[in-house]
Design a protein around this motif. Structure first.
Motif, PDB file in Angstrom:
ATOM      1  N   TYR A   1       0.831  -1.212   0.000  1.00  0.00           N
ATOM      2  CA  TYR A   1       0.000   0.000   0.000  1.00  0.00           C
ATOM      3  C   TYR A   1       0.868   1.266   0.000  1.00  0.00           C
ATOM      4  O   TYR A   1       0.548   2.255  -0.670  1.00  0.00           O
ATOM      5  N   VAL A  31       0.435   4.041  -3.142  1.00  0.00           N
ATOM      6  CA  VAL A  31       0.027   5.449  -3.090  1.00  0.00           C
ATOM      7  C   VAL A  31       1.174   6.363  -3.507  1.00  0.00           C
ATOM      8  O   VAL A  31       0.954   7.431  -4.096  1.00  0.00           O
ATOM      9  N   VAL A  73      -7.898   2.581  -2.814  1.00  0.00           N
ATOM     10  CA  VAL A  73      -6.817   3.554  -2.971  1.00  0.00           C
ATOM     11  C   VAL A  73      -7.286   4.731  -3.822  1.00  0.00           C
ATOM     12  O   VAL A  73      -7.031   5.903  -3.480  1.00  0.00           O
TER      13      VAL A  73
END
Length: 502
Positions: free
Chosen positions: A325, A329, A493
């Protein structure tokens, strides 16, 4: 013939097993419901010196008078302490120990340490230290039994009987440390987990999978597990089902946690998305994944769940899901932030929340971060830490995300009187955007908290975006890479970054 010795928890006596004992006897078993000194019809025998050792001797004497060699001894709640103490003295007589919706106390631990409700535990400690404290602990009021464990499923008349027949519990029995030689660790053992009290085989498996040395015994072949879909008092709420489980346990049946040889724990399997690597900078307990874009960038702070026992390696910020993650991002133009916080036990939510708050301030002070565009993303039991942020969101907090979250304390977590209740926090959340990723194959006790949260959100007309993963499991990012779960990760996301980039 199997002989069952049944040892009840605080305030109760042999009477609490009445219906269960009848069903076991119908199966041909020999049954001995124990009443410990100072409880039930033996309450008049207690005095200031009544303690755990008194109760251990009660059970040793009972074991010595049982003719049957195959003894299954079951301890519920406090009862597991004298059960283990007696089994330690008479290991050759014990065929199996049953932990009935209770913890696994170790040498040197007092029963008070397993009282689930934190404030109740603190109160008992304070009372015990106060000058002139009574040597007995008063019986709970009818509405306070819930603080000792979920009363789900107990008929009203049985709950009234529980209150009527309860006896003040000798304080010394809760305060005296349990002393064990280690021999009980080699005896066959069964855990009976009551799901409506917040316990489950899935939770035990997840804990064991973290690699904590304390959980090593849970995966041994001699240890089995059963679940009952009821509250903390199954002898009152589900006597038929409990009788069936105890008979199966006596026969050596039950679920075993033994892992497949060479298989990686679920939390250490690869992240389900193929994401580009980004530079990672380690600052104290923080890792920052930096984007290629110039100038201060928005940030997403990822907050892991738990409890994660102290000493577990690798720590959460090095788990593939959080690395994935963070990189993802960063590849989309935001700073990804992962951290390790100190949620090592259910009593640690306060300090874990402090760790998260300190991390957020440190992130916002970083010159590469736009301090007015920050999102917080909480996972699993970390969802409880979202409470303060939801209740009073600062203007720079653009979004809160929660994935397969726990959004209200589970009954056996002892957090009912604490502030960690995201469901209640919705009353003052205002227009804060919240992105909730829920999985269809969630543990029932956790799914119930998500439903409470969604119901409260509808009542207060809050801004909740729900990303459904109908076939998803808790921790799906590393447990099952499917088109559905990959899409859910992408969508969550995207949604969080949309709130940051606008």
């Amino acid at each position: 013939m199997t002989a069952f010795i049944l040892v009840a928890g605080a305030y109760t006596g042999g009477w609490v097993w009445q219906e269960l004992a009848a069903r076991l006897r119908e199966s041909g078993a020999e049954v001995h419901p124990a009443t410990l000194t100072g409880l039930g019809d033996r309450r008049h025998l207690a005095g200031p010196g009544t303690d755990l050792e008194t109760h251990i001797q009660d059970l040793v004497g009972l074991i010595d008078h049982v003719d049957t060699q195959d003894v299954v001894i079951a301890g519920h709640d406090y009862g597991i302490h004298p059960v283990l103490g007696a089994a330690d003295r008479r290991p050759d007589r014990i065929g199996r120990i049953v932990h009935l919706d209770t913890g696994v106390p170790r040498d040197g631990e007092p029963a008070l340490g397993l009282v689930p409700d934190q404030k109740l535990r603190e109160l008992l400690l304070d009372e015990a230290e106060a000058a002139g404290a009574d040597w007995r602990i008063s019986v709970p009021a009818p509405e306070d039994w819930q603080r000792w464990g979920s009363t789900a499923g107990i008929p009203d008349d049985a709950l009234a009987r529980l209150t009527r027949l309860a006896a003040p519990h000798p304080r010394g029995a809760l305060r005296q440390p349990l002393r064990l030689t280690g021999v009980t660790a080699q005896l066959p053992t069964t855990g009976v987990l009551c799901t409506k009290n917040g316990s489950s085989i899935a939770a035990i498996e997840a804990f064991a999978g973290l690699g904590d040395p304390r959980s090593k015994m849970l995966v041994e072949r001699r240890v089995t597990f059963f679940e009952l879909d009821t509250g903390h008092w199954p002898m009152l709420s589900a006597p038929d089902e409990l009788a069936t489980v105890l008979l199966k346990a006596a026969a050596g049946d039950g679920y075993r946690l033994a892992p497949a040889a060479g298989e990686r724990p679920a939390h250490l399997r690869p992240f389900l998305l193929d994401v580009p690597k980004r530079p990672r900078e380690r600052v104290g307990h923080l890792d920052l994944y930096l984007p290629e874009a110039e100038g201060p960038r928005p940030a997403v702070v990822f907050v892991h769940g738990g409890p994660v026992p102290a000493g577990v390696a690798p720590t959460p910020r090095d788990w593939p899901a959080f690395i994935g993650y963070g990189r993802y991002v960063a590849s989309r133009g935001a700073v990804g932030v992962t951290l390790d916080h100190r949620l090592h036990d259910l009593t640690d939510f306060e300090r874990a929340a402090e760790d998260v708050a300190a991390a957020v301030e440190r992130v916002r002070a970083d010159p590469r971060v736009d301090p007015d565009r920050v999102a917080l993303w909480f996972f699993s039991a970390g969802g409880l830490i979202s409470t303060d942020w939801i209740a009073a969101p600062p203007p720079w907090l653009r979004c809160v995300a929660v994935s397969y979250p726990v959004l209200a304390p589970l009954p056996n977590w002892g957090l009912a009187d604490t502030r960690f209740r995201p469901v209640a926090a919705l009353r003052t959340a205002g227009a804060l955007p919240i992105v909730l990723t829920q999985v269809g194959r969630e543990r029932a006790e956790i799914a119930a908290t998500v439903q409470q949260f969604l119901t409260a959100a509808a009542t207060h007309e809050r801004n909740i975006e729900v990303i459904d993963v109908p076939e998803g499991l808790h921790g799906f990012e590393t447990t099952e890479p499917t088109e559905e779960t990959r899409r859910a990760a992408h969508d969550s996301v995207r949604s969080v970054l949309d709130h940051l980039m606008d």
